[in-house]
Scaffold this motif. Structure first.
Motif, short mmCIF file in Angstrom:
data_model
loop_
_atom_site.label_atom_id
_atom_site.label_comp_id
_atom_site.label_asym_id
_atom_site.label_seq_id
_atom_site.Cartn_x
_atom_site.Cartn_y
_atom_site.Cartn_z
N UNK A 28 0.83 -1.21 0.00
CA UNK A 28 0.00 0.00 0.00
C UNK A 28 0.87 1.26 0.00
N UNK A 29 1.95 1.24 0.77
CA UNK A 29 2.84 2.40 0.82
C UNK A 29 3.49 2.64 -0.54
N UNK A 30 3.97 1.58 -1.17
CA UNK A 30 4.61 1.71 -2.48
C UNK A 30 3.61 2.16 -3.55
N UNK A 31 2.38 1.64 -3.50
CA UNK A 31 1.36 2.04 -4.45
C UNK A 31 1.03 3.52 -4.29
N UNK A 32 0.95 3.99 -3.05
CA UNK A 32 0.67 5.41 -2.81
C UNK A 32 1.80 6.27 -3.34
N UNK A 33 3.04 5.83 -3.15
CA UNK A 33 4.18 6.58 -3.67
C UNK A 33 4.20 6.64 -5.18
N UNK A 34 3.77 5.57 -5.82
CA UNK A 34 3.73 5.55 -7.28
C UNK A 34 2.67 6.49 -7.84
N UNK A 35 1.62 6.75 -7.08
CA UNK A 35 0.53 7.62 -7.52
C UNK A 35 0.79 9.09 -7.20
N UNK A 36 1.81 9.36 -6.40
CA UNK A 36 2.11 10.74 -6.00
C UNK A 36 2.59 11.54 -7.21
#
Length: 41
Positions: A28-36
């Motif tokens: 979830x953390x990595x997915x959020x970073x990719x969407x930033x």
């Protein structure tokens, strides 16, 4: 505390825990970073 504030606060880790981190939380953390949005020059 707003999410943006929490992300921008500097923290230094001097000690680490042996506790395992949930793989789903990492995803979830990595997915959020990719969407930033990217900050351009």
């Amino acid at each position: 505390m707003e999410l943006y504030e929490a992300i921008n606060q500097r923290r230094t880790a001097r000690e680490f825990s042996d506790k395992e981190v949930d793989f789903e939380a990492i995803k979830r953390i990595l997915q959020a970073g990719n969407k930033a949005p990217l900050l351009g020059p």
